[in-house]
Every structure is written in C-alpha cells, then in structure tokens.
Design a protein around this motif. Structure first.
Motif, mmCIF file in Angstrom:
data_model
loop_
_atom_site.group_PDB
_atom_site.id
_atom_site.type_symbol
_atom_site.label_atom_id
_atom_site.label_comp_id
_atom_site.label_asym_id
_atom_site.label_seq_id
_atom_site.Cartn_x
_atom_site.Cartn_y
_atom_site.Cartn_z
ATOM 1 N N ARG B 381 0.836 -1.194 0.000
ATOM 2 C CA ARG B 381 0.000 0.000 0.000
ATOM 3 C C ARG B 381 0.874 1.249 0.000
ATOM 4 N NH1 ARG B 381 -5.550 0.076 1.488
ATOM 5 N NH2 ARG B 381 -5.377 -2.068 2.189
ATOM 6 N N HIS B 382 0.749 2.008 -1.076
ATOM 7 C CA HIS B 382 1.604 3.171 -1.257
ATOM 8 C C HIS B 382 1.483 4.158 -0.088
ATOM 9 C CE1 HIS B 382 2.937 6.504 -4.347
ATOM 10 N NE2 HIS B 382 3.719 6.448 -3.293
ATOM 11 N N GLU B 383 0.255 4.476 0.285
ATOM 12 C CA GLU B 383 0.040 5.457 1.352
ATOM 13 C C GLU B 383 0.770 5.090 2.636
ATOM 14 O OE1 GLU B 383 -2.708 5.003 -0.569
ATOM 15 O OE2 GLU B 383 -3.593 7.001 -0.908
ATOM 16 N N VAL B 384 0.682 3.818 2.974
ATOM 17 C CA VAL B 384 1.264 3.384 4.248
ATOM 18 C C VAL B 384 2.777 3.562 4.217
ATOM 19 C CG1 VAL B 384 1.662 1.372 5.705
ATOM 20 C CG2 VAL B 384 -0.621 1.847 4.832
ATOM 21 N N MET B 385 3.397 3.151 3.128
ATOM 22 C CA MET B 385 4.850 3.295 3.038
ATOM 23 C C MET B 385 5.248 4.764 3.009
ATOM 24 S SD MET B 385 6.568 0.746 3.380
ATOM 25 C CE MET B 385 5.705 -0.645 4.069
ATOM 26 N N ASP B 386 4.464 5.531 2.269
ATOM 27 C CA ASP B 386 4.785 6.951 2.157
ATOM 28 C C ASP B 386 4.719 7.617 3.531
ATOM 29 O OD1 ASP B 386 5.310 8.976 -0.004
ATOM 30 O OD2 ASP B 386 3.670 9.975 1.071
ATOM 31 N N ARG B 387 3.730 7.202 4.312
ATOM 32 C CA ARG B 387 3.575 7.780 5.642
ATOM 33 C C ARG B 387 4.756 7.400 6.537
ATOM 34 N NH1 ARG B 387 -1.891 5.980 7.432
ATOM 35 N NH2 ARG B 387 -2.656 6.796 5.454
ATOM 36 N N HIS B 388 5.168 6.150 6.458
ATOM 37 C CA HIS B 388 6.338 5.724 7.237
ATOM 38 C C HIS B 388 7.560 6.552 6.862
ATOM 39 C CE1 HIS B 388 4.489 2.468 9.281
ATOM 40 N NE2 HIS B 388 4.410 1.626 8.255
ATOM 41 N N LEU B 389 7.737 6.738 5.561
ATOM 42 C CA LEU B 389 8.926 7.468 5.116
ATOM 43 C C LEU B 389 8.854 8.925 5.558
ATOM 44 C CD1 LEU B 389 9.132 5.857 1.587
ATOM 45 C CD2 LEU B 389 10.898 5.658 3.356
ATOM 46 N N ASP B 390 7.652 9.469 5.467
ATOM 47 C CA ASP B 390 7.435 10.851 5.886
ATOM 48 C C ASP B 390 7.767 11.047 7.351
ATOM 49 O OD1 ASP B 390 6.748 12.586 4.007
ATOM 50 O OD2 ASP B 390 4.564 12.483 4.306
ATOM 51 N N ALA B 391 7.361 10.048 8.139
ATOM 52 C CA ALA B 391 7.480 10.189 9.586
ATOM 53 C C ALA B 391 8.826 9.701 10.090
ATOM 54 C CB ALA B 391 6.358 9.406 10.257
ATOM 55 N N ASP B 392 9.754 9.402 9.183
ATOM 56 C CA ASP B 392 11.038 8.840 9.598
ATOM 57 C C ASP B 392 10.836 7.659 10.541
ATOM 58 O OD1 ASP B 392 12.388 10.655 8.096
ATOM 59 O OD2 ASP B 392 12.683 12.074 9.736
ATOM 60 N N ALA B 393 9.883 6.822 10.235
ATOM 61 C CA ALA B 393 9.581 5.695 11.122
ATOM 62 C C ALA B 393 10.774 4.747 11.197
ATOM 63 C CB ALA B 393 8.370 4.942 10.592
ATOM 64 N N THR B 394 10.885 4.053 12.315
ATOM 65 C CA THR B 394 11.942 3.054 12.432
ATOM 66 C C THR B 394 11.491 1.778 11.744
ATOM 67 O OG1 THR B 394 11.024 2.168 14.456
ATOM 68 C CG2 THR B 394 12.690 3.915 14.681
ATOM 69 N N ILE B 395 12.476 0.956 11.445
ATOM 70 C CA ILE B 395 12.157 -0.333 10.836
ATOM 71 C C ILE B 395 11.255 -1.147 11.761
ATOM 72 C CG2 ILE B 395 14.278 -1.392 11.743
ATOM 73 C CD1 ILE B 395 12.651 -2.278 8.414
ATOM 74 N N ASP B 396 11.441 -0.964 13.061
ATOM 75 C CA ASP B 396 10.639 -1.748 14.000
ATOM 76 C C ASP B 396 9.160 -1.389 13.896
ATOM 77 O OD1 ASP B 396 13.037 -2.966 15.428
ATOM 78 O OD2 ASP B 396 13.440 -0.807 15.542
ATOM 79 N N LYS B 397 8.905 -0.099 13.716
ATOM 80 C CA LYS B 397 7.509 0.314 13.576
ATOM 81 C C LYS B 397 6.930 -0.207 12.256
ATOM 82 C CE LYS B 397 4.429 4.183 13.977
ATOM 83 N NZ LYS B 397 4.294 5.637 13.820
ATOM 84 N N VAL B 398 7.724 -0.141 11.229
ATOM 85 C CA VAL B 398 7.263 -0.648 9.932
ATOM 86 C C VAL B 398 6.898 -2.114 10.058
ATOM 87 C CG1 VAL B 398 7.979 -1.133 7.568
ATOM 88 C CG2 VAL B 398 8.599 1.040 8.637
ATOM 89 N N MET B 399 7.717 -2.850 10.772
ATOM 90 C CA MET B 399 7.455 -4.277 10.981
ATOM 91 C C MET B 399 6.176 -4.475 11.786
ATOM 92 S SD MET B 399 9.450 -6.330 9.596
ATOM 93 C CE MET B 399 10.740 -6.012 8.430
ATOM 94 N N GLU B 400 6.073 -3.692 12.842
ATOM 95 C CA GLU B 400 4.917 -3.819 13.716
ATOM 96 C C GLU B 400 3.620 -3.611 12.929
ATOM 97 O OE1 GLU B 400 5.041 -2.069 17.946
ATOM 98 O OE2 GLU B 400 3.835 -0.685 16.759
ATOM 99 N N GLN B 401 3.648 -2.680 11.987
ATOM 100 C CA GLN B 401 2.429 -2.353 11.241
ATOM 101 C C GLN B 401 2.448 -2.951 9.835
ATOM 102 O OE1 GLN B 401 1.858 1.878 11.383
ATOM 103 N NE2 GLN B 401 1.857 1.929 13.623
ATOM 104 N N LEU B 402 3.172 -4.022 9.690
ATOM 105 C CA LEU B 402 3.353 -4.577 8.344
ATOM 106 C C LEU B 402 2.030 -5.013 7.712
ATOM 107 C CD1 LEU B 402 5.642 -4.978 6.409
ATOM 108 C CD2 LEU B 402 5.963 -7.293 7.271
ATOM 109 N N LYS B 403 1.091 -5.435 8.554
ATOM 110 C CA LYS B 403 -0.183 -5.881 7.981
ATOM 111 C C LYS B 403 -0.958 -4.746 7.332
ATOM 112 C CE LYS B 403 -0.718 -10.084 10.489
ATOM 113 N NZ LYS B 403 -1.475 -11.015 11.277
ATOM 114 N N ASP B 404 -0.748 -3.547 7.840
ATOM 115 C CA ASP B 404 -1.408 -2.393 7.213
ATOM 116 C C ASP B 404 -0.923 -2.205 5.778
ATOM 117 O OD1 ASP B 404 -2.430 -2.031 9.685
ATOM 118 O OD2 ASP B 404 -1.475 -0.098 10.078
ATOM 119 N N ALA B 405 0.319 -2.636 5.550
ATOM 120 C CA ALA B 405 0.951 -2.307 4.271
ATOM 121 C C ALA B 405 0.553 -3.256 3.154
ATOM 122 C CB ALA B 405 2.465 -2.324 4.437
#
Ligand SMILES: Cc1cc2nc3c(=O)[nH]c(=O)nc-3n(C[C@H](O)[C@H](O)[C@H](O)COP(=O)(O)OP(=O)(O)OC[C@H]3O[C@@H](n4cnc5c(N)ncnc54)[C@H](O)[C@@H]3O)c2cc1C
Ligand code: SF4
Ligand code: SF4
Lengths: 621, 445
Positions: B381-405
C-alpha cells in the motif's frame, strides 16, 4: 500438448455438430395411444379421455393420425389446426347440451332473415327451440334486446355481427377446461410425445455423443492450457488477435448460434424437442422415466457450461485466490440452488424455487400462481415465500452495505455465474465510452422502474386473487391490466433482454450486457453500493501508469483507469466486484476492499496524486 | 489570451495541459509528431501481445480535447526561434507562443554498433516502433531474437516476443539483471523466472556486431564473447536518452537533456522543459539528474502548470516509488533502496520458499530509520509506506504495522507473521505484528 488441444477441439466440434444435426433426426407420428398417454396424465380421468378422443377424431379428419412426418417442422405446421379444430369439436358438443350449436344458428338465420330483411323476434327463438325450454330461455335472456321495438337492423351483416358476438358469450366458456390451447407448451408436449427415431431409441448414446463429447473435447482443450499458457499469471495473450474473442468470424458464429438457440428455447420450444429427448435420461435421475422439458434442457446446458468453463477460470486465474474462491462459490450456488434444488423440491411437493433468486430479478415472485403455489404447499412453502421476501428486502441491502453488490453478482447469481464462466472470454468487448455509461443508466433504471410498476400491479392482482377469489379476474388498476403488464415484462425483460440479448450478445457486447443494462436487481443493489456501502476499489496511491488493462477487461464497461490515474477510488453502482481489474493490473494498483468510511469520502478524488510533495505543500498553504 | 504551446503529447505534456486548463483560460496547443492522441507508452507491449487494441491505450476519449479546449496539432517541430517566440514545423508552417513547454520525451539509445540500422534491428519507444516490431516479426519469419540491454524495456520486449513463440537470447552487460537498480537477491529471483520462461540469459555479454543477409536484414549477431548467434530480430534496449537532436545547436542550453532549474525553467525565458527530456542542473538529493519514468513526468507536468498559471512552484517530488512487472512477477519499490548497501545502511531480506516472492527492507544501522523497501510478488500500500517514510519511522515500527501495508487481493496468503518472526530472529527484537487497522490505514483520527 498442442496436439491434445487440437484433438480436443476436433472432439468438441464433432459433439457440437452431432448436437446440431440431432435437431433434424427422427420422425413424428401421433397415434391414439400416444394421445391417450399424454392427456391421461391430467387429474380428471374423463377429462383426459375427452381431450384425447377429440384430438384423435380431429387428427383423423386432418389425415395426420398415424401419418409419419420426417421432421418436426412439417409436423408442427398441422398443430394449430389440430388444436383449434379439436377445441371447436369439444365446444360444439358442449353447445349441443348447454349452448347453441352451429346447426341451430343456421335455423335461426333461416327464420330471422327473410328477403334480406331482419325479422328476428321472440317468436323465431320459440319456433327453433320448441322442444327445448332451456335453450329458449338462454337465448331470449341474452338477445331479447335485439328484438325490442327500439332496435331494428338495416343490414343483415350488422345483425349477424351482434348475434355472433352474443353467441360467443354463450358458448365461449362451455367446455373450455377441455380445450388444449394452441401455445408453445401444448405444441412442445405433443411434438415430444410424437417423436420417434434414433434419438428416442438411444437417448443415452446421444447424451454421450453430444454433451459427453462436447465436455470431453472442451476439457481436452482447456486443461493443457495450464501448461501451454505458461505458469500462473495473467495470460491475455492474443485475445485481440483471436477471431473468437475480438468480434471476429468465430465470435459472430457463436453469436448467431446463441441467438438462434434462445429464440427457439423461448418462443419455439417444440422445434428443439430432439435436444430435450437427449437429456431425458438425465432428467430420469430425478424422476424415473420423466420427460425433460425445454427448461430442463436449458438448466442442464447452463450448468454444464458453467462447470466446464468454471474449470477454465480455475486454470486461468490460478494465481489469484479471489478469483478461485468466487468462481467456486458461484458454481456451487448454481449447481445446488439453481439446478439441484429446483429439481428436488417438487419431489417433496414444494414449489420449484431457486432459493437464492431475489426480487426484482425474480420478477414473478408476487404473481398469483407463484404466491398460491407457495401458500398451497403448507408451512414450508410459506416459509420459502417469506424467505424470498426477506432475502430481497433485508439480506440484499445489508449484504451490499457490508461487501458491495459483488456478494450477489459475482458470488451467488446464476446470470452472473454464466457471465463469469462461459462469458469470461468476452469480457473485454464491453463498451467503455462515456456515452454508453449514459445509455446504461437510462436503461437499467428504466427497467428497474418497470419492474417496480409491474410488481405493484401483479401484487395487487395476487392479493385480490388470494383474498377475494370470487372477484377473480379483477386485475385492472389505474385502467391497466396487471396481466398484460406482467406478460409484457416477461416477454421484453424476462425473455428478450435477459436471455436473447443478455447471453446471445456475449460475443458482441461482452459478457455482462444484461447485468449492466438490464438487471433490475443490479440497479437496486447499485444504488445501495453507490451511496452507502463499505465496498470500494482502492487505488494504490500514485502507482497507476494509465496502461488501460483494467478498463479493457472490465466486463461492466467501467473506465477504471479514469479513476485510477487520478488516484481516486472506484465506486460505481455498476461494479459487480469481479476483481478482474485488480487481477490484470500490471502495477498492483487496484484492490477490492471493504472498509469503514462508508459515505462519499471513500470516493473523493485526492487533490494531489500521491507523489507530488511540492504541490501538496503548496495547496495546503 | 496567452498562448501556451506544448511540444510532446506524452504523459508530461498532457498533464501540464490538463492542469493549465484546470487553472486558467489560456489557449493551449499541443504538438506531436507521433500520434494524433495521447496514449500510454507503458502499454505498448500489451498491444503487441494482443491484450489490448491500440485505442485502449488512449486514456481519454477523442472528444475530450475539444471539450477542454486543448488544441492538438500533428507535426514535427523543426526549429524554434526563442527571441521571436516562433516555432516552425517541418512542413513550413509557423506558430507563435507566449509560453513554451518542451516535453519531447526520449529515444532509444544506439551506441554505434556495426549493423545497428539493418532491417529487423530496432528499439522500442514509440508507436512507430510498435508498428515496426509487428512488421518485423509477423511479416518476416522470426525464430530467434536477440535483445541487447538488461533493463525494463528489454524484459518487456522479451515477454512480447515470448508471447509469439519466438525464442529470445538476452544480452546483459552486467553480471545480473537490471544491475544498476536491483540488489543481487531480487535480481536472482527475476533471472530464475526468466530462465524458466525459456529466455536465454547471457550476463557479461555485450553486442559487438550485427550481420546482414543479402537483403539488408539481420541474420546474426556477434557477441562480445566472440560467439555468433543466428537471429532474425534484434531488440536494442540499452536505455533511452532525451529526444533533443532538433534542439541542439540553438540558444537553448542542453547537455544530455534540456537543462532546467528546480522550477523546470530552461535558460530561455518562457521556455520550460518537463518529463524524460529534462535534465536538472542541480539534481535533488538522492535522485538522478534525468528522471525517465511515468510518474515523474506526470509530477513535472502538474508542477509546471502551476508555475505557468502564476503560482511559481519548484519540482519537489515526494518519496521515490516505482513498479514494474517481469513476466509474471510484480515488482514494487518505495523509498530509497540502492542495488548495493550504502555504508551506514543495513538490511533485512525475506524470501518465500517458492522463490518468487520477496521483501527487502533497508534501514539505517544506527538510528534504525526505515529507508526503503523492494517487494517481488507482494503488493504494498503506497500510502502506508509513504507515511512511514514521511514520519522517519523506524524499521521496528514498519514491521509492527506490516499488515497495514499489504495490498494483495482478498484471500491471498499473507506472510507478515512469518516475515516479522524472521526479522525478530535475525535482529533479536520482540516485535508483535499488529492486526490490520483501517483506522491507521485511512488515517481516521
Ligand atoms: C515500452 C516502454 C515501457 C515503459 N514502462 C514504464 C513503466 O512501466 N513505468 C514507468 O514509470 N515508466 C515507463 N516507461 C517510461 C515512460 O513511458 C516515460 O518516462 C514517459 O512516457 C515519458 O513521457 P514524456 O511525456 O516525457 O515523453 P513522451 O511520452 O516520450 O512524449 C514525447 C512526445 O513528444 C513528441 N515529440 C518529440 N519531439 C518532437 C518534435 N520535435 N515535434 C513534435 N513532437 C515531438 C514525441 O513524438 C512524443 O510523442 C516506459 C517506456 C517505454 C518506452
Ligand atoms: S491496469 Fe493498473 S496501471 Fe493500468 S491503467 Fe489500470 S490501474 Fe492503472
Ligand atoms: S470495476 Fe473491476 S471489479 Fe468492478 S466490474 Fe469492473 S473489472 Fe470487475
């Protein structure tokens, strides 16, 4: 592998040719025994005898009894005469007793018309029926106004016109219940009963040579596709190079065949008697020795086509679990609900109801015979009727709210099921132009309106029939006859639109012409889907490359790309959620989803497509 | 009324026109030599393969242009006089402009190989190339083709030829497929897939010479390895470069492409350039000086429209994203993921046992900031990744919310649990994947 395919094709064509040829095989002959067998089946014993007797007599007069006809065309050309004359014979014999016979009319004319002058009077009646008080009274009661002082006839013709009109009133209804009306059903039954020849003698063999060979051939053609088309994945190679799928000559032939088939099925079923004989053994599985009707033939063809082409779907979309699951679903609903249950329920004296068919697609739900049929079958029958109403009024909109209309159109519905299996090779032929969308809306909501009006009329009619049986026939509302509206709806929408055009035009208009332009249930669900539903096709941010695969393969003619390239979700009343746009998109842009925002916000186009940070910042300022 | 003239009816030029129309009443004219109407270049392969007809590649119906008062003119612009603001077409017709947008796109590279102009040798860029390819492969018997250059258009061409049962030898200069973009493991998946499809992949191989038959048509090629391969078709897909020959030797500043500043302005007043042909004098951090993809063309078109309509706007694309398809394998990328790990980066890689799916994350070693993601066979999901990148999210958060993506169709098998388990194991973390949340995905408060 390729050879296997070619052999399959040859076998299919062989089976198909036999199927077509079988229409011209066999002879037709009516005999007294056959007529007796055919009409004895009716409830009253003397009724069957009367009908069979009269038909036999008439057939002898017409020189067609025990005469062998070489085909159903020449045979059936006599049927109109046969039925009408036989009815007349019956009517005459009843008139003898309770009405005025032709002979008696002659006598009256002799006395009432002298030197071209009409001198009809009570006296004339009394003289003709001097020995029959009953007839005397009957005629006087009906025609006394014709010999009152105030009435005089200048012309003989006028007199005869009035008199014969009255006669019809008197004789008309006598013996009517013994009439065999000249319609497609009586013709079908008689032709079927009269058929002889290789097919009727070897039904099993012909079942194999037609259905069997076609199924085997098609499977031999389809199955190797798993390997020939290359691994799992979208394989639309050559769709637009193939004359079968690009409105080329094979498509046109398929179109002509389908149209021809539907017209025969709906309007001239007696001409396809040999085909119904072929499926007799299959019908026999449900009721021993039963004879298959044209509807059984149709149901069998329909279900078999869906199953075989469903296998094709499983192979073609084997990488896409949404397609697999929904195809399995639609096949199960067809086999169990539309086919098996419809055959099985009557075995338990229940109405042959397709339990998944909802109003207004099921347009005869409120017809008197249907309502009566249910109410006469006891608690279960009534429950089934109530279920139909609950399905239409509650289940449908609630499910559309949660899942979009796809739960019905692509997962359950028989029309949708055929479109998604037999029709899948034609999906790209739907027209995507804006003007077509406009036409579509006029047509489908027009049909919906027609269905509502028709239902109000027939509901009113059924209500009267059920509650005030003594008023039977009172079917006029706002000066229009419920019966006529029903008939017109059935003819125009039920037969011509849903059948002849809906399926016949697959190779021309794509596989969902009916669902898109005609289905009133689709219209109804579409309104719910458009305004209040969790369903949408999500567009994945800015990933669309405007390639057009989605629009091309949308069977509903939705220009999916027009939304996707704007970053906008797709919510169209007409979307049946087949999921093929999502499947064919090479960039993973589209996804069918159910999510919480159920109002307009799910379909707004974003002001900036994801990816243009500068513009977004500027507009936010 | 101000007259905006756009040369090029590709995605960048057409987007500019549409947005100028939305924002203003200016007179708009688009010139193109290629086709009467805008079409999607990315879809050319599907026409050849019979998935679509050419008309299906046109995103707008033909009435659209007149209705939106966008004048379309077919013709080749031969020269431009910037001082008098005049263009001359090859037929001699002249037009004046007030504002000019050069959106002239690219042309396939040819590197001066002997025989590169023989019959049966071609690139794939334009509608004319498509027609030529049809003619080269259906009017003439082709059993074997050679494709030179292992990038996206090369693999598309391989798929096209494959669909017509033509066997393909694929020359790749590097030691792996699409080596300047794909990391080794992703490349390996694609390579295996191509080989399975029957593509004869040849790495570390370049084209040396193309040999002609007696009719001036290709009959063989000689590879840098010295091997001679008989073939009846050669696809040249060694990249594209700005299509600016007709602009060279004029006052317009050009290098490889038309040189523009961050406002997409050239060195000539009232002349802008966008899309494949524009070359940034100062490329943005982490991006190339010439960007040759669909999305950037569109974004430049949107941007220049604002500038022309009085809202001077700099080209500022968001986080990088792209997608492609290699035969049956879909590829998506978000953020910045180089073919080689940079010094302070580390990565996490998961691959499905079927060898056709993978997810490859790159993040900062020290801060664990998520930097980029490649996927094969899984939609994201483009939006989800874009939001992570925007927010300088950590890899751990990306992993935690991987199902959203995940953006795969319903009923697809999901691998997030498996992926995060592997991540925990390798990284010594204890992340539990959260259930998919529409609230987070849709940003519903
Ligand atoms: C086969 C193929 C597949 C691709 N797939 C993808 C993909 O999947 N994803 C992706 O992001 N990108 C893809 N691309 C790249 C993408 O298509 C381009 O980046 C994009 O089309 C560039 O658009 P543009 O508007 O800059 O130029 P173009 O689309 O090239 O338009 C320029 C137009 O200007 C015309 N023109 C040039 N000079 C003149 C002149 N002197 N007079 C008149 N007219 C002139 C040309 O004829 C052309 O029509 C693909 C490209 C190709 C060729
Ligand atoms: S198929 Fe996908 S990429 Fe192509 S136009 Fe449709 S949404 Fe866009
Ligand atoms: S929009 Fe997509 S899901 Fe809806 S009917 Fe068209 S192809 Fe099917």
């Amino acid at each position: 592998m390729k050879n296997l395919r070619n052999i399959g094709l040859v076998i299919f064509l062989g089976g198909f040719s036999i199927f077509i040829t079988s229409l011209f095989v066999g002879t037709y002959k009516i005999s007294e025994d056959k007529l007796k067998a055919l009409y004895d089946a009716t409830e009253e014993i003397d009724k069957g005898d009367t009908i069979a007797g009269s038909l036999t007599k008439t057939a002898i007069e017409l020189h067609i009894l025990d005469k062998e006809f070489s085909n159903q065309f020449s045979f059936s050309s006599h049927l109109s005469d046969l039925f009408n004359k036989s009815n007349a014979v019956i009517a005459e014999s009843f008139a003898e007793k309770d009405g005025i016979t032709a002979n008696e009319v002659e006598k009256i004319y002799d006395l009432a018309i002298v030197d071209g002058k009409v001198i009809y009077s009570k006296d004339v009646v009394e003289r003709v029926f001097f020995d029959n008080n009953k007839k005397q009274k009957l005629l006087i009661a009906n025609t006394s106004w014709m010999f009152k002082e105030s009435k005089s006839y200048e012309k003989v013709a006028d007199f005869k016109k009035d008199f014969e009109k009255k006669l019809k009133g008197i004789n008309g209804k006598l013996g009517e219940k013994y009439f065999v009306w000249d319609n497609k059903y009586s013709r079908f039954d008689l032709v079927k009963a009269s058929s002889n020849g290789p097919i009727t003698d070897n039904k099993g063999l012909f079942l194999f040579l037609t259905f069997g060979l076609c199924i085997i051939g098609t499977l031999m053609y389809i199955l190797p596709g798993a390997i020939l088309m290359g691994g799992p994945g979208i394989k639309n190679n050559g769709v637009y190079h193939d004359p079968a799928t690009n409105r080329g000559w094979i498509g046109i032939l398929a179109f002509l065949f389908l149209i021809f088939f539907y017209i025969l099925l709906y309007f001239y079923p007696w001409l396809i008697v040999p085909w119904t004989s072929i499926v007799d053994p299959f019908k026999g599985l449900f009721i021993e020795g039963a004879s298959a009707s044209q509807w059984f033939l149709y149901g069998t063809l329909y279900t078999v086509s869906m199953c075989v082409m469903g296998i094709r779907m499983f192979i073609k979309y084997r990488h896409n679990r949404y397609q697999i699951v929904r195809t399995a679903s639609v096949l199960s609903f067809q086999i169990i609900f539309a086919f098996l249950l419809v055959e099985i329920l009557p075995l338990f004296d229940l109405p042959a109801m397709d339990l998944k068919n909802a109003w207004p697609l099921d347009y005869d739900m409120f017809f008197d015979w249907n309502v009566k049929g249910h109410f006469d079958s006891g608690t279960v029958g009534i429950f089934m009727f109530v279920w139909g109403v609950v399905l239409s009024v509650i289940v449908i909109p609630v499910m559309v709210y949660f899942y979009g209309k796809r739960w019905y159109c692509s997962w359950v519905c028989g029309c949708g099921g055929l479109a998604e299996t037999l029709g899948d090779p034609y999906r790209q032929l739907s027209d995507k132009r804006l003007i077509t969308w406009k036409i579509e809306r006029w047509m489908i909501y027009g049909v919906f309106l027609f269905a509502i009006i028709m239902t109000i009329f027939s509901g009113y009619h059924s209500y009267n029939e059920v509650n005030y049986p003594e008023m039977s026939g009172k079917d006029v509302l706002f000066g229009m006859s419920a019966y006529n509206i029903r008939e017109w709806y059935g003819f125009l929408i039920g037969s011509i639109f849903a059948g002849v055009i809906g399926t016949g035009f697959y190779p021309i208009l794509g596989n969902r012409a009916w669902c898109r332009f005609g289905c009133p249930l689709a219209a109804y669900m579409g309104i719910v889907q458009r305004f209040k539903s969790r369903f949408r096709i999500t567009t994945n941010g800015g990933q669309c490359i405007s390639c057009g695969n989605c629009s091309t393969y949308c069977e509903q003619g939705i220009d999916v790309r027009a939304y996707a390239q704007k970053g906008q979700n797709i919510i169209r009343a007409s979307c049946v959620g087949c999921g093929v746009c999502s499947a064919v998109c090479p960039r993973g842009v589209l996804n069918l989803e159910n999510a919480p925002n159920t109002d307009g916000s799910r379909m707004e186009a974003p002001e900036v497509i994801l990816g243009n940070e500068g513009l977004k910042e500027f507009l936010n300022k | 009324m101000e007259h905006v003239v756009i040369i090029g009816n590709g995605i960048s030029g057409v987007t500019a026109a549409r947005h100028i129309r939305k924002l203003s009443n200016k007179r708009i004219t688009i010139f193109s030599v290629e086709t009467d109407y805008f079409f999607s270049r990315t879809a050319l392969m599907y026409v050849y393969m019979g998935h679509m007809k050419f008309e299906h590649t046109q995103p707008y119906e033909n009435w659209f242009w007149a209705k939106n008062r966008i004048e379309l003119k077919k013709g080749f612009v031969e020269s431009i006089d910037y001082s008098s603001k005049k263009l001359s077409l090859s037929g001699g017709d002249q037009f004046t402009y007030d504002k000019l947008i050069l959106a002239v796109g690219s042309k396939p590279n040819k590197f001066g190989w002997p025989g590169q102009n023989l019959k049966g040798v071609q690139g794939l860029y334009s509608k004319q190339d498509l027609d030529l390819m049809e003619e080269n492969t259906s009017r003439h018997k082709v059993d074997r083709a050679v494709i030179v250059g292992g990038g996206l258009i090369g693999v598309e061409m391989a798929e096209m030829l494959h669909s017509r049962n033509i066997s393909v030898s694929f020359f790749v200069r590097e030691d792996r497929f699409w080596g300047n973009v794909l990391p080794l493991k992703e490349a390996a998946i694609v390579e295996e897939h191509l080989i399975k499809k029957g593509v004869d992949l040849r790495f570390n191989t370049e084209l040396k010479e193309i040999i002609s038959d007696e009719n001036g048509r290709v009959k063989a090629v000689i590879a840098s390895t010295g091997e001679e391969l008989a073939c009846q078709f050669v696809g040249l897909t060694t990249g594209v470069s700005p299509n600016i020959d007709f602009l060279k030797d004029s006052d317009l500043e050009t290098e490889e492409g038309i040189v523009v500043n961050q406002f997409l302005e050239t060195n000539q007043t009232d002349v802008y350039s966008i899309g494949d042909c524009a070359q940034f004098s100062k490329p943005l951090a982490g991006r190339k000086k010439i960007e040759q993809v669909w999305y950037t063309g569109r974004i430049m078109g949107e941007t220049v429209a604002q500038t022309i309509c009085g809202n001077k706007l700099a080209y500022k694309p968001g986080h990088w994203f792209n997608s492609a398809k290699f035969f049956d394998i879909e590829y998506q990328t978000y953020g910045c993921l180089n073919s080689m790990l940079q010094e302070d980066e580390t990565n996490f890689y998961w691959e499905h046992k079927n060898g056709k799916m993978c997810m490859h994350f790159v993040f900062d070693k020290a801060s664990r900031k998520f930097l980029g993601l490649n996927t094969l066979g899984i939609r994201i999901r483009h939006e989800v990744m874009d939001r992570h990148l925007d927010a300088d999210a950590t890899i751990d958060k990306v992993m935690e919310q991987l199902k959203d993506a995940n953006f795969d169709p319903e009923f697809y098998r999901l691998y997030e649990d498996e992926i995060v388990a592997k991540f925990n194991q390798e990284q010594g973390t204890k992340i539990t994947v959260k259930k998919r949340s529409w609230k987070r995905i849709l940003g519903l408060g």
